[in-house]
Write a protein that holds these residues in place. Sequence first.
Motif, PDB file in Angstrom:
ATOM      1  N   UNK B  76       6.625   3.657  -3.434  1.00  0.00           N
ATOM      2  CA  UNK B  76       5.259   3.270  -3.825  1.00  0.00           C
ATOM      3  C   UNK B  76       4.307   4.421  -3.506  1.00  0.00           C
ATOM      4  N   UNK B  77       3.386   4.689  -4.438  1.00  0.00           N
ATOM      5  CA  UNK B  77       2.492   5.827  -4.246  1.00  0.00           C
ATOM      6  C   UNK B  77       1.077   5.466  -4.682  1.00  0.00           C
ATOM      7  N   UNK B  78       0.139   6.232  -4.112  1.00  0.00           N
ATOM      8  CA  UNK B  78      -1.242   6.145  -4.545  1.00  0.00           C
ATOM      9  C   UNK B  78      -1.887   7.507  -4.296  1.00  0.00           C
ATOM     10  N   UNK B  79      -2.599   8.041  -5.261  1.00  0.00           N
ATOM     11  CA  UNK B  79      -3.134   9.403  -5.129  1.00  0.00           C
ATOM     12  C   UNK B  79      -4.169   9.546  -4.021  1.00  0.00           C
ATOM     13  N   UNK B  80      -4.960   8.492  -3.792  1.00  0.00           N
ATOM     14  CA  UNK B  80      -6.039   8.602  -2.813  1.00  0.00           C
ATOM     15  C   UNK B  80      -6.180   7.265  -2.085  1.00  0.00           C
ATOM     16  N   UNK B  81      -5.836   7.255  -0.813  1.00  0.00           N
ATOM     17  CA  UNK B  81      -5.809   6.000  -0.056  1.00  0.00           C
ATOM     18  C   UNK B  81      -7.212   5.529   0.321  1.00  0.00           C
ATOM     19  N   UNK B  82      -7.366   4.215   0.332  1.00  0.00           N
ATOM     20  CA  UNK B  82      -8.613   3.587   0.778  1.00  0.00           C
ATOM     21  C   UNK B  82      -8.342   2.807   2.063  1.00  0.00           C
ATOM     22  N   UNK B  83      -9.375   2.673   2.878  1.00  0.00           N
ATOM     23  CA  UNK B  83      -9.222   1.886   4.116  1.00  0.00           C
ATOM     24  C   UNK B  83      -8.772   0.464   3.768  1.00  0.00           C
ATOM     25  N   UNK B  84      -9.259  -0.048   2.658  1.00  0.00           N
ATOM     26  CA  UNK B  84      -8.925  -1.414   2.241  1.00  0.00           C
ATOM     27  C   UNK B  84      -7.471  -1.551   1.792  1.00  0.00           C
ATOM     28  N   UNK B  85      -6.751  -0.451   1.661  1.00  0.00           N
ATOM     29  CA  UNK B  85      -5.321  -0.521   1.334  1.00  0.00           C
ATOM     30  C   UNK B  85      -4.476  -0.866   2.560  1.00  0.00           C
ATOM     31  N   UNK B  86      -5.071  -0.846   3.721  1.00  0.00           N
ATOM     32  CA  UNK B  86      -4.339  -1.159   4.948  1.00  0.00           C
ATOM     33  C   UNK B  86      -3.800  -2.591   4.861  1.00  0.00           C
ATOM     34  N   UNK B  87      -2.493  -2.712   4.945  1.00  0.00           N
ATOM     35  CA  UNK B  87      -1.832  -4.009   4.769  1.00  0.00           C
ATOM     36  C   UNK B  87      -0.340  -3.812   4.998  1.00  0.00           C
ATOM     37  N   UNK B  88       0.393  -4.897   4.775  1.00  0.00           N
ATOM     38  CA  UNK B  88       1.851  -4.866   4.882  1.00  0.00           C
ATOM     39  C   UNK B  88       2.431  -4.839   3.469  1.00  0.00           C
ATOM     40  N   UNK B  89       3.338  -3.917   3.222  1.00  0.00           N
ATOM     41  CA  UNK B  89       3.898  -3.727   1.885  1.00  0.00           C
ATOM     42  C   UNK B  89       5.394  -4.036   1.887  1.00  0.00           C
ATOM     43  N   UNK B  90       5.805  -4.815   0.898  1.00  0.00           N
ATOM     44  CA  UNK B  90       7.199  -5.201   0.773  1.00  0.00           C
ATOM     45  C   UNK B  90       7.760  -4.718  -0.555  1.00  0.00           C
ATOM     46  N   UNK B  91       8.943  -4.147  -0.466  1.00  0.00           N
ATOM     47  CA  UNK B  91       9.735  -3.810  -1.640  1.00  0.00           C
ATOM     48  C   UNK B  91      10.747  -4.932  -1.846  1.00  0.00           C
ATOM     49  N   UNK B  92      11.083  -5.225  -3.097  1.00  0.00           N
ATOM     50  CA  UNK B  92      12.036  -6.294  -3.373  1.00  0.00           C
ATOM     51  C   UNK B  92      12.915  -5.919  -4.556  1.00  0.00           C
ATOM     52  N   UNK B  93      14.132  -6.443  -4.529  1.00  0.00           N
ATOM     53  CA  UNK B  93      15.056  -6.248  -5.642  1.00  0.00           C
ATOM     54  C   UNK B  93      15.562  -7.611  -6.095  1.00  0.00           C
ATOM     55  N   UNK B  94      15.730  -7.737  -7.388  1.00  0.00           N
ATOM     56  CA  UNK B  94      16.198  -9.013  -7.913  1.00  0.00           C
ATOM     57  C   UNK B  94      17.363  -8.764  -8.866  1.00  0.00           C
ATOM     58  N   UNK B  95      18.436  -9.530  -8.682  1.00  0.00           N
ATOM     59  CA  UNK B  95      19.482  -9.560  -9.701  1.00  0.00           C
ATOM     60  C   UNK B  95      19.080 -10.657 -10.675  1.00  0.00           C
ATOM     61  N   UNK B  96      20.017 -11.302 -11.298  1.00  0.00           N
ATOM     62  CA  UNK B  96      19.628 -12.324 -12.269  1.00  0.00           C
ATOM     63  C   UNK B  96      18.834 -13.455 -11.648  1.00  0.00           C
ATOM     64  N   UNK B  97      19.095 -13.746 -10.400  1.00  0.00           N
ATOM     65  CA  UNK B  97      18.450 -14.900  -9.795  1.00  0.00           C
ATOM     66  C   UNK B  97      17.803 -14.597  -8.452  1.00  0.00           C
TER      67      UNK B  97
END
Lengths: 113, 111
Positions: B76-97
């Motif tokens: 995950x990327x963002x060119x210019x970070x903001x203070x309001x971007x501070x949070x918890x980020x989750x990556x996820x993968x899904x197969x068919x279900x």
Amino acid sequence: DAGVIQSPRHEVTEMGQEVTLRCKPISGHDYLFWYRQTMMRGLELLIYFNNNVPIDDSGMPEDRFSAKMPNASFSTLKIQPSEPRDSAVYFCASSRTSGNTIYFGEGSWLTVV
Amino acid sequence: AQSVAQPEDQVNVAEGNPLTVKCTYSVSGNPYLFWYVQYPNRGLQFLLKYITGDNLVKGSYGFEAEFNKSQTSFHLKKPSALVSDSALYFCAVRDDQKVTFGTGTKLQVIP
């Protein structure tokens, strides 16, 4: 669209009591997921349904936990009897057909004392 | 079995600087990949997804993610970070279900 609706938002209960968490998925979604989030264990998948049928309940911690989906617009997660270690945030999520985005509710914050 | 790894528990970045939150995955078949953000006391909010097509996916709030099949990564990327971007980020993968989430990365944007 109203999004995934969960109730109650917050619940505090005493050890040994029965807890029922409720979820209304987004209309038209045929997958429903129940997750639990804790600091120690992160986000855990408990069970998921497809077309109201439980597909995988391998994440349900023990027999004290049960989940039902009697129709396409309603699901419950029940804990009986509850224990302090069940304290967590429980999320319901739903999606359309497989491979598609899942959308989360705001969670039910459960504290068992 | 499918899995997702987020190798960093926390990422700190100065406001205005570019940010990257890393994710690698393992899945049989074609992956469906997602990023979610969670603000305090809230549910997970969908940011973006990759199913097929361009390797660079654009999403909400100026975020984007780059799919790299050879490295099985979806950072995950963002060119210019903001203070309001501070949070918890989750990556996820899904197969068919089934959907599998990573352990989450806390992003702290420093003013």
